[in-house]
Motif scaffolding. Structure first.
Motif, PDB file in Angstrom:
ATOM      1  N   THR A  29       0.809  -1.226   0.000  1.00  0.00           N
ATOM      2  CA  THR A  29       0.000   0.000   0.000  1.00  0.00           C
ATOM      3  C   THR A  29       0.837   1.269   0.000  1.00  0.00           C
ATOM      4  O   THR A  29       0.298   2.354  -0.230  1.00  0.00           O
ATOM      5  CB  THR A  29      -0.937   0.019   1.210  1.00  0.00           C
ATOM      6  OG1 THR A  29      -0.167  -0.171   2.398  1.00  0.00           O
ATOM      7  CG2 THR A  29      -1.983  -1.067   1.115  1.00  0.00           C
ATOM      8  N   THR A  30       2.132   1.151   0.237  1.00  0.00           N
ATOM      9  CA  THR A  30       2.971   2.347   0.261  1.00  0.00           C
ATOM     10  C   THR A  30       3.546   2.693  -1.110  1.00  0.00           C
ATOM     11  O   THR A  30       4.178   3.737  -1.268  1.00  0.00           O
ATOM     12  CB  THR A  30       4.137   2.182   1.254  1.00  0.00           C
ATOM     13  OG1 THR A  30       4.999   1.126   0.795  1.00  0.00           O
ATOM     14  CG2 THR A  30       3.613   1.872   2.645  1.00  0.00           C
ATOM     15  N   SER A  32       3.181   3.319  -5.311  1.00  0.00           N
ATOM     16  CA  SER A  32       2.327   3.666  -6.432  1.00  0.00           C
ATOM     17  C   SER A  32       2.612   2.674  -7.555  1.00  0.00           C
ATOM     18  O   SER A  32       3.746   2.219  -7.720  1.00  0.00           O
ATOM     19  CB  SER A  32       2.612   5.087  -6.905  1.00  0.00           C
ATOM     20  OG  SER A  32       2.327   6.009  -5.870  1.00  0.00           O
ATOM     21  N   SER A  52      -0.269   5.746  -4.313  1.00  0.00           N
ATOM     22  CA  SER A  52      -0.405   5.231  -2.952  1.00  0.00           C
ATOM     23  C   SER A  52      -1.557   5.879  -2.185  1.00  0.00           C
ATOM     24  O   SER A  52      -1.994   5.359  -1.158  1.00  0.00           O
ATOM     25  CB  SER A  52       0.909   5.421  -2.179  1.00  0.00           C
ATOM     26  OG  SER A  52       1.329   6.762  -2.250  1.00  0.00           O
TER      27      SER A  52
END
Length: 120
Positions: A29-30, A32, A52
């Motif tokens: 999730t961190t 892009s 992100s």
């Protein structure tokens, strides 16, 4: 970081496909992420991006037909492709970067091996 694409195949014009990109080696999730495509001898083209923060962007050529999404529980990025056209034929690559600017600018650091989509 490892990115593995799947889902590419040959389809008829007007058909649909869903590409998947399973990620590992980083906190999903961190980062892009984005989908790119390229035909032999052609220029690499950004298709869709998801940063992100959940912001998305699409190439004009696929806007309204393709949808980029992610499932954080599965560490997987998707590209739903609808109303496919012969000009969508290309090798599709998944890419990721911890710097969202790199993704938006089209130069993410990490890449998958690609999955072929053929529309006829």
């Amino acid at each position: 970081v490892q990115l593995v694409e799947s889902g590419g195949e040959s389809v008829e014009t007007g058909g649909s496909l869903r590409l998947s990109c399973t990620a590992s080696g980083y906190t999903f999730t961190t980062y892009s992420m984005a989908w790119f495509r390229q035909i032999p001898g052609g220029k690499r083209e950004g298709v869709a991006a998801l940063d992100s923060d959940g912001v998305t962007n699409y190439a004009d050529s696929v806007l309204g037909r393709f949808i980029i999404s992610r499932d954080s529980a599965k560490n997987t990025l998707y590209l739903q492709m609808n109303s496919l056209k012969p000009e969508d034929t290309a090798m599709y690559y998944c890419a990721a970067d911890g710097n969202k600017r790199a993704v938006w600018d089209g130069y993410p650091y990490h890449w998958g091996q690609g999955t072929q989509v053929t529309v006829s």
